[in-house]
Design an enzyme around this catalytic site. Structure first.
Site, PDB file in Angstrom:
ATOM      1  N   TRP A 154      83.138  67.721  -3.336  1.00  0.00           N
ATOM      2  CA  TRP A 154      82.673  66.929  -2.194  1.00  0.00           C
ATOM      3  C   TRP A 154      83.768  66.017  -1.636  1.00  0.00           C
ATOM      4  CZ3 TRP A 154      83.611  62.012  -3.532  1.00  0.00           C
ATOM      5  CH2 TRP A 154      83.583  61.682  -4.885  1.00  0.00           C
ATOM      6  N   ASN A 155      84.841  65.745  -2.392  1.00  0.00           N
ATOM      7  CA  ASN A 155      85.784  64.729  -1.894  1.00  0.00           C
ATOM      8  C   ASN A 155      86.689  65.254  -0.784  1.00  0.00           C
ATOM      9  OD1 ASN A 155      87.187  66.291  -3.758  1.00  0.00           O
ATOM     10  ND2 ASN A 155      88.448  64.611  -4.493  1.00  0.00           N
ATOM     11  N   LYS A 178      81.110  78.390  -2.983  1.00  0.00           N
ATOM     12  CA  LYS A 178      79.957  77.556  -3.364  1.00  0.00           C
ATOM     13  C   LYS A 178      80.412  76.098  -3.162  1.00  0.00           C
ATOM     14  CE  LYS A 178      76.860  75.321  -5.911  1.00  0.00           C
ATOM     15  NZ  LYS A 178      77.323  73.982  -5.442  1.00  0.00           N
ATOM     16  N   GLU A 253      91.576  73.037 -10.798  1.00  0.00           N
ATOM     17  CA  GLU A 253      92.244  71.829 -10.310  1.00  0.00           C
ATOM     18  C   GLU A 253      91.308  70.691 -10.690  1.00  0.00           C
ATOM     19  OE1 GLU A 253      92.920  68.813  -8.276  1.00  0.00           O
ATOM     20  OE2 GLU A 253      92.432  69.954  -6.466  1.00  0.00           O
ATOM     21  N   LEU A 254      91.654  69.993 -11.795  1.00  0.00           N
ATOM     22  CA  LEU A 254      90.689  69.101 -12.442  1.00  0.00           C
ATOM     23  C   LEU A 254      91.070  67.626 -12.264  1.00  0.00           C
ATOM     24  CD1 LEU A 254      90.228  71.345 -15.600  1.00  0.00           C
ATOM     25  CD2 LEU A 254      88.944  71.377 -13.461  1.00  0.00           C
ATOM     26  N   CYS A 287      91.777  63.145  -6.629  1.00  0.00           N
ATOM     27  CA  CYS A 287      92.290  63.266  -7.995  1.00  0.00           C
ATOM     28  C   CYS A 287      93.773  62.946  -8.072  1.00  0.00           C
ATOM     29  CB  CYS A 287      91.960  64.632  -8.578  1.00  0.00           C
ATOM     30  SG  CYS A 287      92.326  65.953  -7.496  1.00  0.00           S
ATOM     31  N   GLU A 385      89.217  58.693 -15.713  1.00  0.00           N
ATOM     32  CA  GLU A 385      89.489  58.767 -14.278  1.00  0.00           C
ATOM     33  C   GLU A 385      88.604  57.720 -13.585  1.00  0.00           C
ATOM     34  OE1 GLU A 385      90.258  62.500 -11.314  1.00  0.00           O
ATOM     35  OE2 GLU A 385      88.514  62.588 -12.586  1.00  0.00           O
TER      36      GLU A 385
HETATM   37  C1  SIN Z   1      94.884  66.351  -1.526  1.00  0.00           C
HETATM   38  O1  SIN Z   1      95.572  65.368  -1.768  1.00  0.00           O
HETATM   39  O2  SIN Z   1      95.086  67.060  -0.553  1.00  0.00           O
HETATM   40  C2  SIN Z   1      93.776  66.740  -2.438  1.00  0.00           C
HETATM   41  C3  SIN Z   1      93.558  65.748  -3.484  1.00  0.00           C
HETATM   42  C4  SIN Z   1      92.455  66.168  -4.412  1.00  0.00           C
HETATM   43  O3  SIN Z   1      92.354  67.367  -4.736  1.00  0.00           O
HETATM   44  O4  SIN Z   1      91.685  65.310  -4.853  1.00  0.00           O
END
Ligand code: SIN
Length: 483
Positions: A154-155, A178, A253-254, A287, A385
């Site tokens: 969602w971010n 999804k 990608e965690l 992240c 985190e």
């Molecule tokens: C991004 O910086 O483009 C993505 C960052 C993330 O995956 O949270």
């Protein structure tokens, strides 16, 4: 929702080139005030299997098109996204909360990934290798892996879809997306534009519904040959386990817990400006946000004073649709409660609040931009985190101490440091156990660069020429009896 093109706001799923609705639905709300925006289908096992079948049937046609033809469809998709940038950003701000300016920049980043991979489609080169045996020749071919699943967070409701699906589609794979049930409308708008761009039915699909039910089909199916996921380490671990029976390829990608080191020879004003931009991007919900500030003793007071002043003067919290605000809400109440818990824990162990520290009463999940001082490694905020607008600051004396503090984490996604010393720039970069290192910058994401982490931050890389490899099989052809 006020859009120039209202047809971009779809409340159905997109499977096999058709829009699908359902009696069961998931309601989607605006995190800035709780208002209902609409709903999307709560699809389950049957519809997900239907999407997998459709993607499997579309694969032979799509993978056998020339790379140039696939590239042209991707370019049309890119152009449509650019043309509809403001509507797409508005949809994103409504469901995700980020300020409109950040939403526009995310749409531009999504478009850039698509454009990049439209170009890379034509550069999937193989190899010839000198043979060690007489009369034989070795040729290496690259082939698309097949049907791919992308489970997206969602971010970054649009950029993560683009970053995963564009290389897959460019390579000749077909995809099932999804999206998060919190931000599905951005995904549906991208599907609407994919449809207009002319992807053949079954090449690009979007399904929404209960994560576990849909996820179990995508992980368990032997017809899905690759799964790409962005999200928490806990969920990534479960998905990896669930993919083991079908032994599919996986990219994860965690989580991240990015250290931000300021050495004594740094440009402090530049470090402060980047610290604010990185920590408070998307209200701390990325992240790669700078998450732990590690400042040399000799510049600690100067950095803290300037950082706190910048946070207080430059950040304005409120609904992202109103252009005065550069800090939107957090995604939900769990996010607010998580950072409250981290702050409570830190204060009980001796930390001090320099600014902020509280949720903002009223509608929406707003939290004050916060700076915490006297932070120690035993505090939760340095171990977990954060994913919120809280900046914990600690100090160090020697370079090796700073590197040890930075590496003292189970995560290994992004790290940043500020120094004017070129030798130190190389030395510290080599010592940091992170997939991405920013030296005198805290903005790393680019379609041209390999995004990804080490340790519990995941597997694989997205973006750049390396991003294509995740969707390609290597086939080695040996020709014998060449006389
Ligand atoms: C991004 O910086 O483009 C993505 C960052 C993330 O995956 O949270």
């Amino acid at each position: 929702m006020k859009l120039c093109d209202p047809a971009l706001f779809r409340q159905e799923c997109y499977i096999n080139g058709r829009w699908i609705s359902s009696r069961k639905t998931i309601v989607v709300t605006d995190p800035s005030d709780g208002a209902v925006l609409g709903s999307v289908p709560a699809l389950g096992r049957d519809e997900t299997e239907q999407a997998v079948r459709g993607a499997g049937e579309a694969f032979p046609l799509w993978s056998r098109l020339t790379a140039k033809k696939r590239s042209l469809v991707l370019k049309r998709w890119h152009a449509l996204i650019c043309e509809n940038e403001n509507d797409l950003a508005y949809i994103m701000t409504c469901e995700q909360g980020k300020p409109l300016s950040e939403a526009v920049s995310e749409i531009q980043s999504a478009a850039a990934y698509i454009e990049w991979f439209a170009e890379e489609a034509k550069r999937v080169y193989g190899d010839t290798i000198p043979m060690s045996q007489e009369g034989k020749r070795i040729i290496v071919l690259k082939e698309p892996v097949g049907v791919c699943a992308a489970i997206t967070p969602w971010n970054f409701p649009s950029a993560m879809i683009a970053r995963k699906t564009a290389p897959a589609l460019a390579a000749g794979c077909t995809v099932i997306v999804k999206p998060s049930e919190l931000t599905p409308f951005s995904a549906m708008a991208l599907a609407e534009l994919a449809d207009r761009a002319g992807f053949p039915p079954g090449v690009f699909n979007v399904v929404t519904g209960p994560a576990e039910e849909i996820g179990s089909v995508l992980t368990g199916s032997v017809d899905v040959r690759k799964l790409s996921f962005s999200g928490s380490t806990a969920v990534g671990r479960l998905l990896m386990r669930d993919c083991s029976d079908s032994l599919k390829r996986i990219s994860l990608e965690l989580g991240g817990h990015a250290p931000f080191i300021v050495f004594e020879d740094a440009d402090i004003d530049a470090a402060v400006a980047d610290a604010v931009a990185s920590k408070f991007r998307n209200s701390g919900q990325t992240c790669v946000c700078a998450n732990r500030f590690i400042i040399h003793d000799s510049v600690y007071t100067e950095f803290v004073e300037k950082f706190v002043q910048a946070v207080e003067q430059q950040l304005s919290v409120g609904p992202g649709r109103i252009s005065d605000h550069n800090q939107g809400p957090l995604i939900d109440m769990d996010a607010v409660e998580k950072i409250e818990d981290q702050i409570r824990d830190a204060l009980s162990k001796g930390a001090r609040i320099a600014t902020g520290g509280s949720r903002i009463p009223g509608k929406g999940y707003f939290f004050e931009p916060t700076v915490l001082l006297n932070v120690l490694p035993t505090m939760k905020i340095l171990r977990e985190e954060t994913f919120g607008p809280v900046a914990p600051v600690s100090s160090f004396t020697t370079e090796s101490e700073a590197v040890a503090m930075a590496n003292d984490s189970e995560y290994g996604l992004a790290a940043y440091f500020y120094s004017r010393d070129v030798a130190r720039a190389w030395r510290v970069t080599e010592l940091l156990e992170y997939g991405m290192v920013g030296v005198n910058t805290a903005r790393l994401s680019s379609e041209a660069a390999p995004f990804g982490g080490m340790k519990k931050s995941g597997l694989g890389r997205e973006g750049s020429k390396y991003g294509m490899d995740e969707y390609l099989e290597i086939k080695y052809m040996c020709i014998g009896r060449v006389s």
